[in-house]
Design an enzyme around this catalytic site. Structure first.
Site, PDB file in Angstrom:
ATOM      1  N   HIS A 198     -10.479  -5.755  -2.467  1.00 54.25           N
ATOM      2  CA  HIS A 198     -11.554  -5.536  -1.499  1.00 54.25           C
ATOM      3  C   HIS A 198     -12.649  -4.792  -2.259  1.00 54.25           C
ATOM      4  CE1 HIS A 198      -9.152  -6.921   1.850  1.00 54.25           C
ATOM      5  NE2 HIS A 198      -8.166  -6.086   1.530  1.00 54.25           N
TER       6      HIS A 198
ATOM      7  N   ASP B  24     -12.475  -9.882  -0.891  1.00 48.57           N
ATOM      8  CA  ASP B  24     -13.774  -9.936  -0.212  1.00 48.57           C
ATOM      9  C   ASP B  24     -14.687  -8.975  -0.948  1.00 48.57           C
ATOM     10  OD1 ASP B  24     -12.673  -7.531   0.820  1.00 48.57           O
ATOM     11  OD2 ASP B  24     -12.452  -8.337   2.841  1.00 48.57           O
TER      12      ASP B  24
ATOM     13  N   GLU C  70       0.798  -1.234   0.000  1.00 48.42           N
ATOM     14  CA  GLU C  70       0.000   0.000   0.000  1.00 48.42           C
ATOM     15  C   GLU C  70       0.831   1.285   0.000  1.00 48.42           C
ATOM     16  OE1 GLU C  70      -2.791  -0.276   3.227  1.00 48.42           O
ATOM     17  OE2 GLU C  70      -3.816  -1.989   2.339  1.00 48.42           O
TER      18      GLU C  70
ATOM     19  N   GLU D  35      -6.427 -10.419  -1.386  1.00 48.55           N
ATOM     20  CA  GLU D  35      -7.242 -10.207  -0.172  1.00 48.55           C
ATOM     21  C   GLU D  35      -8.710 -10.089  -0.539  1.00 48.55           C
ATOM     22  OE1 GLU D  35      -5.701  -6.905   2.108  1.00 48.55           O
ATOM     23  OE2 GLU D  35      -3.623  -7.521   1.786  1.00 48.55           O
TER      24      GLU D  35
ATOM     25  N   ASN E 123       2.062  -5.156  -3.204  1.00 50.45           N
ATOM     26  CA  ASN E 123       0.651  -5.434  -2.913  1.00 50.45           C
ATOM     27  C   ASN E 123      -0.088  -4.124  -2.645  1.00 50.45           C
ATOM     28  OD1 ASN E 123      -1.342  -7.557  -2.293  1.00 50.45           O
ATOM     29  ND2 ASN E 123      -1.266  -6.784  -0.184  1.00 50.45           N
TER      30      ASN E 123
HETATM   31  C1  XIL Z   1      -6.495  -6.066   8.042  1.00 50.24           C
HETATM   32  C2  XIL Z   1      -6.860  -7.217   8.950  1.00 50.24           C
HETATM   33  O1  XIL Z   1      -7.800  -8.017   8.287  1.00 50.24           O
HETATM   34  C3  XIL Z   1      -7.442  -6.711  10.232  1.00 50.24           C
HETATM   35  O2  XIL Z   1      -7.623  -7.772  11.156  1.00 50.24           O
HETATM   36  C4  XIL Z   1      -6.530  -5.670  10.858  1.00 50.24           C
HETATM   37  O3  XIL Z   1      -7.149  -5.115  12.000  1.00 50.24           O
HETATM   38  C5  XIL Z   1      -6.221  -4.581   9.873  1.00 50.24           C
HETATM   39  O4  XIL Z   1      -5.664  -5.153   8.704  1.00 50.24           O
HETATM   40  N1  XIL Z   1      -4.970  -4.420   3.481  1.00 50.24           N
HETATM   41  C6  XIL Z   1      -4.031  -5.283   3.950  1.00 50.24           C
HETATM   42  C7  XIL Z   1      -4.361  -6.181   5.085  1.00 50.24           C
HETATM   43  O5  XIL Z   1      -2.954  -5.386   3.354  1.00 50.24           O
HETATM   44  O6  XIL Z   1      -3.242  -6.451   5.873  1.00 50.24           O
HETATM   45  C8  XIL Z   1      -5.453  -5.612   5.933  1.00 50.24           C
HETATM   46  O7  XIL Z   1      -5.811  -6.566   6.937  1.00 50.24           O
HETATM   47  C9  XIL Z   1      -6.635  -5.236   5.081  1.00 50.24           C
HETATM   48  C10 XIL Z   1      -6.253  -4.205   4.057  1.00 50.24           C
END
Ligand code: XIL
Length: 672
Positions: free
Chosen positions: A245, A275, A165, A273, A208
């Site tokens: 996401h 969802d 990020e 990741e 990422n």
């Molecule tokens: C999130 C986790 O799911 C949570 O449990 C934590 O509180 C915060 O981080 N991008 C990422 C992940 O790269 O590491 C993040 O995970 C979600 C967004």
């Protein structure tokens, strides 16, 4: 004559020994029993050589429902928080690997891959780091963190999110403000990747990020420019993770374009990741399909198992409900991965898993069957690149003739292999095909047009047609498939050469494959109705290091199955030619390894016996004996035979002067 080609070939064989270290074999599918394979996410993804993973929280590993689903469905895991800086190095120099180890060791003992997440990130970063203002201090703190963590997990982590990020949201396309950028400058990402490569050279190194899924977004473009720049300058980077996401609408319509554009830079892409708010069946299926359509999209990770495990639990974005039941999106995801509804109900193998071909091959070779027949005007050193059909009681063979003064084509026919050596050679430079550089022919019959096609390379991809395959004088003058070299080839060919054109059609489309002697297999497409015109949409269908995916591709339909077989010639660590193989359920799909490594090759001197004497150690450019002769290029699933070029192992010197001969492989481990 093409002097550039000669130079390239000669250089290739000299340098081939250097290629050993670079020979990368794409991750092989994990073997699983058929019944399981068709009915779980991980095993279904493995059928195309991909993984299907989930984020795992160490704190939930005592929950039997959770671990039950985890071990049944997923073959990759990402620690959700346990490898972040604020867990691993909460205070300077004091490392806490406990929670990360719990996940890593469990994954190893359950045969699951591990993604490392994450080394350098502005978030979940302890304040002792974010308050550093001195560049030298921060640089050594960052490098030390990367090195210590990667060393600890060496051999256990398949891919690391080295930097997470780092780009800003909105329209700037620039890096976000963070302690790393603000104190070290934008070069911190390059520094992190270089440190990571030296810490664990075997791990894949990923960048990422989120909101980089829509191709036209400034943030996507910013990351793309960085990766392109890294690849151009040799900064080590192997993959781009798209967090994905998504909102309720699922992926943007350009998602697949984004994946393939990143992949075309020469990196893997992964959905890291996933969802999706409210988890609609279509949104999940669209996401999976986009990945499956991109050869270098190597895996998908969902960010948690049940909705109650999700960091977005209010949006119910995952594949299992709070009780651990499969949600509708689970079914659409499994279906998109290739599983069938019937297989899920009965536990029976899905049609796609009814693999017609074995996953390793053994062959017996003939001696040399066809040698050049020079005449007064054809001083020929080698006969090469054969294409063959059996039609009307005869084998019809087209091949390249090679000599230091140039390449052209030859035609011969015979009713039995025992007569191959005595067949008359018809030199096609005497026909309308004409003199000049013509090589690597491929022949098939187009049933709609009732015409034979001969496809070959001339610098462009060219073809001639003939109503009667047995009449060598019936071939038309060459015509080109393309007005000029497609842009994507121009951009990727490097110092390679555009060679070995190959056409295959299904009921709707025809595809034109070609190679660049630089690690890329290209594919263009037109409709069956438009063929031979209209080839567009050229994409990279497969890629690897230069010598691992060199040239001479063949693509076939396997009779009685919905499998396609891809063969590509590689140069081995011994400098000798051999073939690797992949399968796909679609000509435009991605290719999963079948017998694709040097140790498990499709055909190499190591899996060929030579009852008549070992006359070659190269198993090089050739063609399968097909079950038919039309544009579908259908081959039998059993007792395969392959006509190839080989040569005296002691011959050397100018590539164009090598004594290539044709021999025939017959499969000896056919089970049907
Ligand atoms: C999130 C986790 O799911 C949570 O449990 C934590 O509180 C915060 O981080 N991008 C990422 C992940 O790269 O590491 C993040 O995970 C979600 C967004």
């Amino acid at each position: 004559m093409n002097p550039l080609k000669r130079l390239g070939r000669r250089r290739a064989s000299v340098l081939s020994l250097l290629a050993v270290a670079a020979l990368v074999t794409p991750g092989a599918a994990t073997a699983a029993p058929d019944a399981v394979r068709a009915s779980t996410l991980g095993a279904q993804a493995a059928q195309s050589g991909r993984y299907f993973g989930t984020a795992v929280a160490a704190g939930r590993l005592g929950d039997g429902t959770y671990t039950g689903i985890l071990d049944r469905e997923f073959n990759s895991v990402t620690p959700e928080n346990e490898m972040k800086w604020d867990t691993i190095e909460r205070s300077r120099g004091s490392f806490n690997f406990g929670p990360g180890d719990q996940i890593a060791n469990r994954a190893a003992s359950h045969g699951q891959r591990l993604r490392g997440h994450t080394l350098v990130w502005h978030s979940q970063l302890p304040s002792w780091v974010s308050s550093i203002r001195d560049a030298n201090t921060l640089r050594s703190v960052m490098n030390n963190h990367i090195t210590q963590v990667m060393n600890h997990y060496k051999g256990k982590v398949y891919a690391w999110d080295v930097v997470n990020e780092a780009f800003a949201d909105g329209g700037s396309g620039q890096m976000r403000s963070s302690v790393f950028r603000d104190v070290l400058g934008t070069g911190f990402i390059e520094q992190a990747f270089r440190t990571a490569r030296s810490a664990d050279p075997a791990a894949k190194l990923c960048y990422n990020d989120y909101n980089i899924e829509n191709w036209s977004d400034a943030k996507t473009q910013g990351v793309y420019r960085m990766v392109r720049d890294f690849k151009a300058r040799g900064v080590p980077i192997d993959c781009v993770g798209l967090q994905s996401h998504f909102g309720a609408g699922g992926p943007p319509s350009s998602f697949q374009t984004t994946l393939s554009n990143f992949a075309a830079l020469g990196v893997d892409v992964q959905i890291t990741e996933l969802d999706i708010a409210q988890a609609s069946t279509a949104a999940y299926a669209n996401t999976v399909r986009a990945c499956l359509n991109v050869a270098r999209c190597t895996g998908i990770t969902v960010w948690g198992i049940r909705d109650s495990d999700s960091w977005r639990s209010g949006e119910n974005p995952l594949l299992f409900d709070r009780s651990g039941n499969k949600k509708p999106a689970y079914q659409s995801t499994l279906t998109a991965l290739g599983g069938s509804a019937a297989a899920q109900r009965t536990g029976a193998p899905s049609p796609r898993s009814a693999t017609a071909l074995p996953s390793s091959f053994r062959w017996s070779s003939s001696g040399p069957l066809v040698a050049p027949k020079p005449d007064a005007t054809h001083r020929i050193a080698g006969i090469k690149d054969p294409s063959v059909v059996y039609y009307n009681g005869k084998y019809h063979v087209f091949a390249s003739t090679a000599s230091p003064s140039g390449y052209n084509l030859v035609y011969l026919s015979f009713s039995d292999w025992s007569q191959a050596g005595s067949a008359t050679h018809h030199y096609l430079d005497r026909t309308a095909i004409g003199a000049g550089y013509r090589a690597a022919p491929q022949v098939f019959y187009n049933t709609q047009q009732r015409l034979w096609y001969l496809v070959y390379q001339t610098g462009n991809a060219s073809y001639s047609t003939n109503p009667d395959i047995s009449n060598p004088n019936g071939w038309s003058a060459p015509r080109n498939f393309y007005s000029s070299m497609p842009d994507i080839i121009r951009q990727n060919i490097g110092n390679g050469y555009w060679v070995d054109m190959w056409v295959i059609c299904d009921s709707a489309n025809c595809y034109l494959f070609s190679s660049d002697d630089n690690g890329h297999l290209y594919r263009s497409q037109t409709t069956v109705g438009q063929f031979p015109n209209g080839f567009t949409n050229t994409v990279i269908a497969a890629q690897d290091s230069k010598y691992a995916l060199f040239e001479a591709s063949n693509v076939y339909k396997v009779q009685g199955s919905n499998q396609y077989l891809l063969l590509v010639e590689a140069i081995g660590s011994d400098g000798r030619r051999y073939f690797r193989s992949w399968t796909s359920s679609s000509l435009a799909g991605s290719w999963s390894p079948l017998a694709a490594s040097e140790s498990n090759p499709f055909a190499k001197s190591s899996n060929v016996t030579f009852p008549a004497g070992t006359w070659t150690r190269d198993i090089s450019h050739g063609e399968m004996i097909r079950a038919g002769y039309d544009q579908t290029l259908t081959i039998p699933a059993c007792k395969l035979q392959y006509l190839y070029q080989g040569k005296d192992p002691n011959a050397g010197g100018d590539y164009d002067n090598l004594p290539w001969r044709l021999g025939l492989l017959t499969q000896t481990n056919s089970t049907c």
